[in-house]
Enzyme design. Structure first.
Site, PDB file in Angstrom:
ATOM      1  N   THR A  85      -5.118   5.721  15.623  1.00 46.68           N
ATOM      2  CA  THR A  85      -6.269   6.765  15.658  1.00 46.68           C
ATOM      3  C   THR A  85      -6.659   7.244  14.324  1.00 46.68           C
ATOM      4  OG1 THR A  85      -7.176   8.586  16.864  1.00 46.68           O
ATOM      5  CG2 THR A  85      -4.810   9.040  16.103  1.00 46.68           C
ATOM      6  N   GLY A  93       0.812  -1.338   0.092  1.00 49.57           N
ATOM      7  CA  GLY A  93      -0.001  -0.025  -0.063  1.00 49.57           C
ATOM      8  C   GLY A  93       0.873   1.353  -0.042  1.00 49.57           C
ATOM      9  N   ARG A 102       1.323   3.763  -1.945  1.00 44.92           N
ATOM     10  CA  ARG A 102       0.610   4.971  -2.386  1.00 44.92           C
ATOM     11  C   ARG A 102      -0.044   5.332  -1.626  1.00 44.92           C
ATOM     12  NH1 ARG A 102      -0.531   4.143  -8.833  1.00 44.92           N
ATOM     13  NH2 ARG A 102      -2.237   2.845  -8.017  1.00 44.92           N
ATOM     14  N   VAL A 145      -0.965   6.342   4.328  1.00 48.19           N
ATOM     15  CA  VAL A 145       0.171   5.886   5.579  1.00 48.19           C
ATOM     16  C   VAL A 145       1.305   5.022   4.810  1.00 48.19           C
ATOM     17  CG1 VAL A 145       0.412   4.259   7.352  1.00 48.19           C
ATOM     18  CG2 VAL A 145      -1.594   5.242   7.023  1.00 48.19           C
ATOM     19  N   LEU A 158      -6.168   9.286  11.179  1.00 53.21           N
ATOM     20  CA  LEU A 158      -4.919   9.848  10.447  1.00 53.21           C
ATOM     21  C   LEU A 158      -5.190  10.779   9.231  1.00 53.21           C
ATOM     22  CD1 LEU A 158      -3.179   6.080  10.160  1.00 53.21           C
ATOM     23  CD2 LEU A 158      -2.677   7.808  12.037  1.00 53.21           C
ATOM     24  N   LEU A 182      -1.299  -3.028  10.330  1.00 53.83           N
ATOM     25  CA  LEU A 182      -2.111  -1.742  10.785  1.00 53.83           C
ATOM     26  C   LEU A 182      -3.656  -2.306  11.036  1.00 53.83           C
ATOM     27  CD1 LEU A 182       0.659  -0.758   9.740  1.00 53.83           C
ATOM     28  CD2 LEU A 182      -0.582   1.218   8.934  1.00 53.83           C
ATOM     29  N   TYR A 184     -15.719  -3.694   9.170  1.00 52.53           N
ATOM     30  CA  TYR A 184     -14.143  -3.306   9.001  1.00 52.53           C
ATOM     31  C   TYR A 184     -13.560  -3.745  10.346  1.00 52.53           C
ATOM     32  CZ  TYR A 184     -10.560   0.582   8.505  1.00 52.53           C
ATOM     33  OH  TYR A 184      -9.226   1.118   8.677  1.00 52.53           O
ATOM     34  N   SER A 242      -6.800  -0.298  13.553  1.00 56.15           N
ATOM     35  CA  SER A 242      -7.561   0.982  13.520  1.00 56.15           C
ATOM     36  C   SER A 242      -8.253   0.978  15.141  1.00 56.15           C
ATOM     37  CB  SER A 242      -8.662   1.197  12.549  1.00 56.15           C
ATOM     38  OG  SER A 242      -9.471   2.240  13.155  1.00 56.15           O
ATOM     39  N   ASP A 249     -23.517  10.064  13.551  1.00 53.98           N
ATOM     40  CA  ASP A 249     -22.365  10.426  14.288  1.00 53.98           C
ATOM     41  C   ASP A 249     -21.278   9.585  14.572  1.00 53.98           C
ATOM     42  OD1 ASP A 249     -22.943  13.078  14.700  1.00 53.98           O
ATOM     43  OD2 ASP A 249     -24.037  12.626  16.666  1.00 53.98           O
TER      44      ASP A 249
HETATM   45  N1  LIG Z   1      -6.887   6.875   7.252  1.00 54.35           N
HETATM   46  C1  LIG Z   1      -7.057   6.651   8.533  1.00 54.35           C
HETATM   47  O1  LIG Z   1      -7.432   7.440   9.091  1.00 54.35           O
HETATM   48  C2  LIG Z   1      -6.836   5.347   9.252  1.00 54.35           C
HETATM   49  C3  LIG Z   1      -6.135   4.229   8.680  1.00 54.35           C
HETATM   50  N2  LIG Z   1      -5.609   3.100   9.211  1.00 54.35           N
HETATM   51  C4  LIG Z   1      -5.330   1.989   8.622  1.00 54.35           C
HETATM   52  O2  LIG Z   1      -3.882   2.305   7.891  1.00 54.35           O
HETATM   53  C5  LIG Z   1      -3.833   1.399   6.940  1.00 54.35           C
HETATM   54  C6  LIG Z   1      -3.558   2.170   5.612  1.00 54.35           C
HETATM   55  O3  LIG Z   1      -4.723   3.163   5.523  1.00 54.35           O
HETATM   56  P1  LIG Z   1      -4.579   4.527   4.380  1.00 54.35           P
HETATM   57  O4  LIG Z   1      -3.177   4.670   4.380  1.00 54.35           O
HETATM   58  O5  LIG Z   1      -5.678   5.530   4.928  1.00 54.35           O
HETATM   59  O6  LIG Z   1      -5.407   3.761   3.084  1.00 54.35           O
HETATM   60  P2  LIG Z   1      -5.281   4.330   1.695  1.00 54.35           P
HETATM   61  O7  LIG Z   1      -6.768   3.980   1.028  1.00 54.35           O
HETATM   62  O8  LIG Z   1      -4.812   5.805   1.654  1.00 54.35           O
HETATM   63  O9  LIG Z   1      -4.093   3.373   1.091  1.00 54.35           O
HETATM   64  C7  LIG Z   1      -4.680   1.895   0.810  1.00 54.35           C
HETATM   65  C8  LIG Z   1      -3.577   1.374  -0.066  1.00 54.35           C
HETATM   66  O10 LIG Z   1      -3.992  -0.113   0.194  1.00 54.35           O
HETATM   67  C9  LIG Z   1      -3.844  -0.496  -1.360  1.00 54.35           C
HETATM   68  N3  LIG Z   1      -4.878  -1.513  -1.780  1.00 54.35           N
HETATM   69  C10 LIG Z   1      -5.903  -1.708  -1.596  1.00 54.35           C
HETATM   70  N4  LIG Z   1      -6.595  -2.626  -1.884  1.00 54.35           N
HETATM   71  C11 LIG Z   1      -5.693  -3.311  -2.251  1.00 54.35           C
HETATM   72  C12 LIG Z   1      -5.468  -4.726  -2.805  1.00 54.35           C
HETATM   73  N5  LIG Z   1      -6.469  -5.365  -2.999  1.00 54.35           N
HETATM   74  N6  LIG Z   1      -4.324  -4.918  -3.331  1.00 54.35           N
HETATM   75  C13 LIG Z   1      -3.265  -4.346  -3.118  1.00 54.35           C
HETATM   76  N7  LIG Z   1      -3.094  -3.102  -2.554  1.00 54.35           N
HETATM   77  C14 LIG Z   1      -4.451  -2.642  -2.231  1.00 54.35           C
HETATM   78  C15 LIG Z   1      -3.885   0.957  -2.265  1.00 54.35           C
HETATM   79  O11 LIG Z   1      -3.207   0.473  -3.565  1.00 54.35           O
HETATM   80  P3  LIG Z   1      -3.113   1.743  -4.744  1.00 54.35           P
HETATM   81  O12 LIG Z   1      -2.722   2.922  -4.249  1.00 54.35           O
HETATM   82  O13 LIG Z   1      -2.378   0.907  -5.852  1.00 54.35           O
HETATM   83  O14 LIG Z   1      -4.638   1.759  -5.216  1.00 54.35           O
HETATM   84  C16 LIG Z   1      -3.278   1.887  -1.480  1.00 54.35           C
HETATM   85  O15 LIG Z   1      -2.134   1.953  -1.729  1.00 54.35           O
HETATM   86  C17 LIG Z   1      -4.899   0.583   6.870  1.00 54.35           C
HETATM   87  O16 LIG Z   1      -4.817  -0.637   7.457  1.00 54.35           O
HETATM   88  C18 LIG Z   1      -6.154   1.503   7.689  1.00 54.35           C
HETATM   89  O17 LIG Z   1      -6.981   0.400   7.905  1.00 54.35           O
HETATM   90  C19 LIG Z   1      -6.028   3.218  10.316  1.00 54.35           C
HETATM   91  C20 LIG Z   1      -6.841   4.123  11.146  1.00 54.35           C
HETATM   92  C21 LIG Z   1      -7.028   5.272  10.573  1.00 54.35           C
HETATM   93  C1  LIG Z   2     -10.701   6.077  10.938  1.00 50.01           C
HETATM   94  C2  LIG Z   2     -11.821   5.656  11.550  1.00 50.01           C
HETATM   95  O1  LIG Z   2     -12.741   6.266  10.242  1.00 50.01           O
HETATM   96  C3  LIG Z   2     -13.986   5.942  10.506  1.00 50.01           C
HETATM   97  O2  LIG Z   2     -14.822   6.402  11.720  1.00 50.01           O
HETATM   98  P1  LIG Z   2     -14.999   7.805  12.205  1.00 50.01           P
HETATM   99  O3  LIG Z   2     -13.985   8.561  13.020  1.00 50.01           O
HETATM  100  O4  LIG Z   2     -16.469   7.848  12.568  1.00 50.01           O
HETATM  101  O5  LIG Z   2     -15.079   8.589  10.624  1.00 50.01           O
HETATM  102  P2  LIG Z   2     -15.089   9.898   9.836  1.00 50.01           P
HETATM  103  O6  LIG Z   2     -13.627  10.647   9.797  1.00 50.01           O
HETATM  104  O7  LIG Z   2     -15.768   9.765   8.492  1.00 50.01           O
HETATM  105  O8  LIG Z   2     -16.244  10.864  10.790  1.00 50.01           O
HETATM  106  C4  LIG Z   2     -15.748  11.372  11.914  1.00 50.01           C
HETATM  107  C5  LIG Z   2     -17.038  12.166  12.506  1.00 50.01           C
HETATM  108  O9  LIG Z   2     -17.056  13.424  11.603  1.00 50.01           O
HETATM  109  C6  LIG Z   2     -18.227  13.790  11.042  1.00 50.01           C
HETATM  110  N1  LIG Z   2     -18.253  14.595   9.972  1.00 50.01           N
HETATM  111  C7  LIG Z   2     -18.752  15.624   9.687  1.00 50.01           C
HETATM  112  N2  LIG Z   2     -18.649  16.145   8.635  1.00 50.01           N
HETATM  113  C8  LIG Z   2     -18.165  15.066   7.872  1.00 50.01           C
HETATM  114  C9  LIG Z   2     -17.834  15.013   6.374  1.00 50.01           C
HETATM  115  O10 LIG Z   2     -18.189  15.751   5.633  1.00 50.01           O
HETATM  116  N3  LIG Z   2     -17.242  13.895   6.047  1.00 50.01           N
HETATM  117  C10 LIG Z   2     -16.975  12.796   7.130  1.00 50.01           C
HETATM  118  N4  LIG Z   2     -16.257  11.694   6.629  1.00 50.01           N
HETATM  119  N5  LIG Z   2     -17.351  12.795   8.175  1.00 50.01           N
HETATM  120  C11 LIG Z   2     -17.898  14.023   8.849  1.00 50.01           C
HETATM  121  C12 LIG Z   2     -19.044  12.274  11.227  1.00 50.01           C
HETATM  122  O11 LIG Z   2     -20.180  12.299  10.954  1.00 50.01           O
HETATM  123  C13 LIG Z   2     -18.297  11.581  12.199  1.00 50.01           C
HETATM  124  O12 LIG Z   2     -19.060  12.093  13.518  1.00 50.01           O
HETATM  125  C14 LIG Z   2     -14.332   4.470  10.328  1.00 50.01           C
HETATM  126  O13 LIG Z   2     -14.224   4.225   9.067  1.00 50.01           O
HETATM  127  C15 LIG Z   2     -13.522   3.584  11.318  1.00 50.01           C
HETATM  128  O14 LIG Z   2     -13.985   2.325  10.951  1.00 50.01           O
HETATM  129  C16 LIG Z   2     -12.140   4.185  11.561  1.00 50.01           C
HETATM  130  O15 LIG Z   2     -11.281   3.444  11.749  1.00 50.01           O
END
Ligand SMILES: NC(=O)C1=CN([C@@H]2O[C@H](COP(=O)(O)OP(=O)(O)OC[C@H]3O[C@@H](n4cnc5c(N)ncnc54)[C@H](OP(=O)(O)O)[C@@H]3O)[C@@H](O)[C@H]2O)C=CC1
Ligand SMILES: C[C@H]1O[C@H](OP(=O)(O)OP(=O)(O)OC[C@H]2O[C@@H](n3cnc4c(=O)[nH]c(N)nc43)[C@H](O)[C@@H]2O)[C@@H](O)[C@@H](O)C1=O
Length: 353
Positions: free
Chosen positions: A165, A11, A13, A16, A167, A106, A137, A108, A317
């Site tokens: 948390t 992952g 690109r 994270v 990100l 990784l 999830y 969550s 929410d």
């Molecule tokens: N974003 C957040 O707030 C949070 C993220 N996490 C965890 O961190 C990790 C990374 O998340 P994040 O960077 O946000 O996710 P992104 O969506 O930004 O990136 C996901 C990556 O996974 C790759 N990918 C998805 N499906 C496949 C597949 N079937 N085969 C190969 N590669 C695949 C994508 O590849 P490509 O670019 O080539 O499409 C991409 O590079 C995850 O495990 C997520 O659960 C945890 C908490 C919060």
């Molecule tokens: C990382 C985390 O991310 C997810 O959980 P989440 O924290 O609830 O997600 P969120 O970032 O989308 O929202 C946070 C709060 O914000 C409010 N909110 C307001 N306005 C917008 C808005 O415009 N977009 C979004 N997305 N939310 C909004 C929204 O209603 C909520 O109350 C899960 O994938 C979970 O599995 C996980 O791991």
């Protein structure tokens, strides 16, 4: 990890994965293996097996997953459980077979019960009901922790799990429906500002930048999208009540924590003294949270958006509060550097480029 170790960032690109790759390269790691989703679909068992047999990486950062905000989690429930289970099962099992020295999974913080004690310690895992919107999830992520623990106990591997948390950072997802709250608010307020100032060419350019197919992106298209997402000349629409509390970590801090854990922590460190080995995962966060309303105000001030904020209570929410207990992480010698306001400023800069 040695500087010349073969390191697979799954992952690379994504939000994270790209931060981990950049931070590793900055530190001088020179043998990083990368595959895009199109080059290697990690839900494909045979393709994943072939890749591990050929490449035999020393270390694996498992940052590939199906990821999205609250509405994406609640809508694509089957995709989120199926794809995440497939990816992690394939990567963890093939890492074991290929003799990977260490793997970092990784997860969550949505793995914790909706009403977990706050801040949420690692030991609150599986003590109560999960938040409904992201239950599929979260169950996949809990399975990932248990897979790593079980392989370590049965096969003597050294596979660790970290639970970050919420990100944010460069290469985040800015899709108005599928993204997380922080990038969604940045884009909505920026679009609202452009609309208010009559900067129509910039509006069209914004939608062109995120267009993924052959759709003609002109002013009519941009205006229809703005209307669909509740962005007008006077206000933007945000979701839920604004009362939930969330904690936010800059993606490069997250990357630094991942590298720290990979280099400094072994399974034996997080399992020692436990009669029944469970909850060996490590929370990653700042230990500080804000309300969603407060986050909106911070972003509004930084962007200089002058319109009003409408809260759409037909949208969920989610969990009322999910603050990580970072005691274990701090004891392992790591603490975050970037505070929220500074991070939002950097994020807006990367957004407007
Ligand atoms: N974003 C957040 O707030 C949070 C993220 N996490 C965890 O961190 C990790 C990374 O998340 P994040 O960077 O946000 O996710 P992104 O969506 O930004 O990136 C996901 C990556 O996974 C790759 N990918 C998805 N499906 C496949 C597949 N079937 N085969 C190969 N590669 C695949 C994508 O590849 P490509 O670019 O080539 O499409 C991409 O590079 C995850 O495990 C997520 O659960 C945890 C908490 C919060
Ligand atoms: C990382 C985390 O991310 C997810 O959980 P989440 O924290 O609830 O997600 P969120 O970032 O989308 O929202 C946070 C709060 O914000 C409010 N909110 C307001 N306005 C917008 C808005 O415009 N977009 C979004 N997305 N939310 C909004 C929204 O209603 C909520 O109350 C899960 O994938 C979970 O599995 C996980 O791991």
């Amino acid at each position: 990890m040695e500087l010349e170790s073969k390191i697979y960032v799954a992952g690379h690109r994504g939000l994270v994965g790209s931060a981990i790759t950049t931070e590793l390269e900055k530190l001088g790691y020179s043998n990083i293996i990368k595959r895009t989703h199109a080059e290697l679909d990690l839900t494909d068992q045979a393709a994943t097996r072939c890749f591990f047999e050929e490449e035999k990486p020393d270390y694996v950062f498992l940052a590939a997953a199906s990821v999205g905000g609250i509405v994406a989690n609640n809508t694509y429930r089957a995709d989120f459980i199926y794809k995440n289970l497939m990816i992690q099962n394939n990567v963890i099992h093939e890492s074991y077979k290929a003799g990977v020295k260490k793997l970092l999974f990784l997860g969550s913080t949505c793995i914790y019960p909706k009403m977990a004690p706050q801040p949420m310690p690692e030991d609150s895992l599986l003590t109560g009901e999960l938040e409904y919107t992201n239950e599929p999830y979260a169950i996949a992520k809990i399975a990932g922790i248990k897979t790593c623990e079980s392989y370590n106990l049965q096969y003597g591997t050294n596979f660790l799990s970290v639970m970050p948390t919420n990100l944010y950072g460069p290469n985040d997802n800015f899709d108005l429906e599928k993204s997380h709250v922080l990038p969604a608010m940045i884009r909505k307020m920026h679009l609202g500002k452009l609309l208010m100032e009559g900067r129509h060419d910039d509006l069209v350019a914004d939608f062109q930048r995120f267009s993924k197919d052959d759709t003609v992106v002109d002013l009519a298209f941009a205006k229809a999208e703005l209307q669909k997402h509740g962005i007008t000349e006077n206000h933007i629409t945000l979701w839920g009540s604004g009362t939930p509390m969330r904690e936010f970590l800059w993606s490069h801090d997250m990357a630094s924590a991942c590298i720290h854990v990979m280099n400094e922590v072994n399974f034996v460190d997080v399992s020692k003294g436990k009669k029944e080995v469970r909850n060996t995962h490590i929370n990653i966060g700042t230990g500080v949270d804000v309300s969603i309303k407060n986050l909106a105000e911070i972003i509004q001030n930084i962007i200089g958006y002058k319109g009003s904020l409408i809260w759409d209570d037909s949208k969920p929410d989610g969990t009322p509060k999910k603050l990580t207990d970072v005691t274990k992480l701090h004891e392992l010698g790591w603490k975050h550097e970037v505070e929220l306001e500074e991070g939002v400023r950097m994020m807006y800069k990367t957004y407007i480029r």
